[in-house]
Design an enzyme around this catalytic site. Structure first.
Site, PDB file in Angstrom:
ATOM      1  N   GLN A  82      -4.650  -1.349   9.372  1.00 37.86           N
ATOM      2  CA  GLN A  82      -4.718  -2.657   8.689  1.00 37.86           C
ATOM      3  C   GLN A  82      -5.229  -3.479   9.901  1.00 37.86           C
ATOM      4  O   GLN A  82      -4.936  -3.628  11.149  1.00 37.86           O
ATOM      5  CB  GLN A  82      -3.208  -2.835   8.474  1.00 37.86           C
ATOM      6  CG  GLN A  82      -3.124  -4.247   7.817  1.00 37.86           C
ATOM      7  CD  GLN A  82      -3.917  -4.319   6.442  1.00 37.86           C
ATOM      8  OE1 GLN A  82      -3.872  -3.359   5.826  1.00 37.86           O
ATOM      9  NE2 GLN A  82      -4.276  -5.540   5.935  1.00 37.86           N
ATOM     10  N   LYS A  88       0.809  -1.178  -0.146  1.00 43.67           N
ATOM     11  CA  LYS A  88      -0.010   0.028  -0.133  1.00 43.67           C
ATOM     12  C   LYS A  88       1.114   1.271   0.026  1.00 43.67           C
ATOM     13  O   LYS A  88       0.631   2.157  -0.663  1.00 43.67           O
ATOM     14  CB  LYS A  88      -1.132   0.071   1.039  1.00 43.67           C
ATOM     15  CG  LYS A  88      -1.937  -1.127   0.922  1.00 43.67           C
ATOM     16  CD  LYS A  88      -2.915  -1.211   2.394  1.00 43.67           C
ATOM     17  CE  LYS A  88      -4.012  -2.456   2.297  1.00 43.67           C
ATOM     18  NZ  LYS A  88      -4.708  -2.560   3.311  1.00 43.67           N
ATOM     19  N   ASP A 101     -10.693   3.533   3.738  1.00 45.43           N
ATOM     20  CA  ASP A 101     -11.161   1.850   3.823  1.00 45.43           C
ATOM     21  C   ASP A 101     -12.861   1.657   3.686  1.00 45.43           C
ATOM     22  O   ASP A 101     -13.462   0.834   3.219  1.00 45.43           O
ATOM     23  CB  ASP A 101     -10.884   1.105   5.138  1.00 45.43           C
ATOM     24  CG  ASP A 101      -9.631   0.498   4.875  1.00 45.43           C
ATOM     25  OD1 ASP A 101      -9.357  -0.111   3.942  1.00 45.43           O
ATOM     26  OD2 ASP A 101      -8.923   0.140   6.161  1.00 45.43           O
TER      27      ASP A 101
HETATM   28  N1  GUN Z   1      -7.347  -6.488   6.199  1.00 50.78           N
HETATM   29  C1  GUN Z   1      -7.858  -7.219   5.071  1.00 50.78           C
HETATM   30  N2  GUN Z   1      -8.519  -6.423   4.387  1.00 50.78           N
HETATM   31  C2  GUN Z   1      -8.286  -5.228   4.703  1.00 50.78           C
HETATM   32  C3  GUN Z   1      -8.620  -3.904   4.229  1.00 50.78           C
HETATM   33  O1  GUN Z   1      -9.364  -3.838   3.011  1.00 50.78           O
HETATM   34  N3  GUN Z   1      -8.429  -2.889   4.796  1.00 50.78           N
HETATM   35  C4  GUN Z   1      -7.830  -3.042   6.063  1.00 50.78           C
HETATM   36  N4  GUN Z   1      -7.629  -1.800   6.868  1.00 50.78           N
HETATM   37  N5  GUN Z   1      -7.465  -4.060   6.581  1.00 50.78           N
HETATM   38  C5  GUN Z   1      -7.687  -5.295   5.931  1.00 50.78           C
END
Ligand code: GUN
Length: 283
Positions: free
Chosen positions: A96, A52, A119
């Site tokens: 995350q 990311k 998100d």
């Molecule tokens: N863990 C698994 N998928 C995601 C996501 O799309 N965003 C975040 N913040 N954590 C995750």
């Protein structure tokens, strides 16, 4: 007939290129900024966060990666979020998941300013999606919709869509986006009887159950579009999806691979959301 393969990696690359141009047009005074927070040392999460941050930098955005030890107090995390919420150079904040057990993911998500919630997990954004109002949408479902659009499927009126999985991150928002595109939507989950009978009705089948290879060829309607959201580690140690790719590609009309399907699209949509958030903050 073997299915058309929807190349998420190539599509994501195109989108990132477009975002890069749009970021450049904003100029040096308005560089979008994303903060990514990782708590603990989950190996998969570390990889996701690295991807990311790197993607952000590649399109010319500013990024901050905060890595905290697994024993970080929830109150400290909330303080970091408060600081980022008030930082005008930060337009997107992502924590995350999963978080360590002593931290409430709900309290953390609620503490992110909705306009920075790239998100799309904050109740304000989840509610906006439910109500058909503007807001930030969860990245993975958004990426799936873009993959459908890439093969000409934008208005899904008259089509049946089946989603396997009911998570807040994928299943539920996926169903709502499909519904907003006029599909007739069914959500299946671990307590659904006769799953194959339901999935065989689907013109569009989205697998987000988190079980390696659980969608077999006989669960798919001939010619259907199959989107595989699963990221699992197979018995052979290789990355694999929720769909038995080799079998289903002989039945489906189009299918997304794992890896190289939904995963890269999720990151591209994170960048799109961050650009969106930055633009709205300037407007
Ligand atoms: N863990 C698994 N998928 C995601 C996501 O799309 N965003 C975040 N913040 N954590 C995750």
């Amino acid at each position: 007939m073997t299915a058309q393969i929807i190349d998420g990696k190539a599509l994501a690359q195109d989108i990132r290129q477009q975002i890069r141009q749009q970021v450049a047009q904003l100029g040096p005074q308005a560089v979008p900024g994303l903060a990514v927070i990782l708590v603990g040392d989950d190996p998969a999460s570390q990889i996701y966060v690295r991807h990311k941050v790197r993607a952000c930098e590649e399109v010319g955005m500013r990024s901050i990666a905060q890595r905290h030890p697994a024993d970080l107090a929830e109150s400290q995390l909330l303080e970091h979020l408060d600081t980022l919420n008030r930082d005008p150079a930060i337009h997107g904040i992502l924590v995350q998941l999963p978080l360590p057990a002593h931290i409430s993911a709900e309290r953390v998500i609620d503490a992110i300013a909705p306009e920075k919630d790239v998100d799309g997990f904050h109740p304000v954004n989840a509610g906006a999606l439910l109500g058909g109002r503007p807001g930030l949408r969860p990245c993975t479902p958004l990426g799936c919709m873009r993959m459908l659009a890439s093969i000409g499927l934008t208005d899904l009126g008259g089509r049946s869509a089946v989603v396997i999985g009911r998570s807040n991150i994928v299943g539920k928002p996926m169903a709502l986006l499909l519904l907003a595109a006029n599909a007739t939507v069914t959500i299946c989950h671990s307590a659904t009887p006769n799953l194959a009978q339901v999935t065989r009705q689907a013109d569009i089948l989205v697998a987000a159950a988190g079980r390696a290879g659980m969608v077999s060829g006989n669960m798919v309607k001939p010619g259907a579009v199959v989107i595989d959201v699963g990221i699992n580690r197979g018995a052979d140690g290789k990355l694999c999806g929720d769909v038995d790719f080799a079998a289903v590609r002989e039945v489906a009309g189009a299918i997304t691979p794992v890896p190289g399907g939904v995963g890269p699209m999720t990151i591209a949509m994170l960048l799109a959301n961050t650009l969106d958030a930055a633009r709205r903050s300037a407007a």
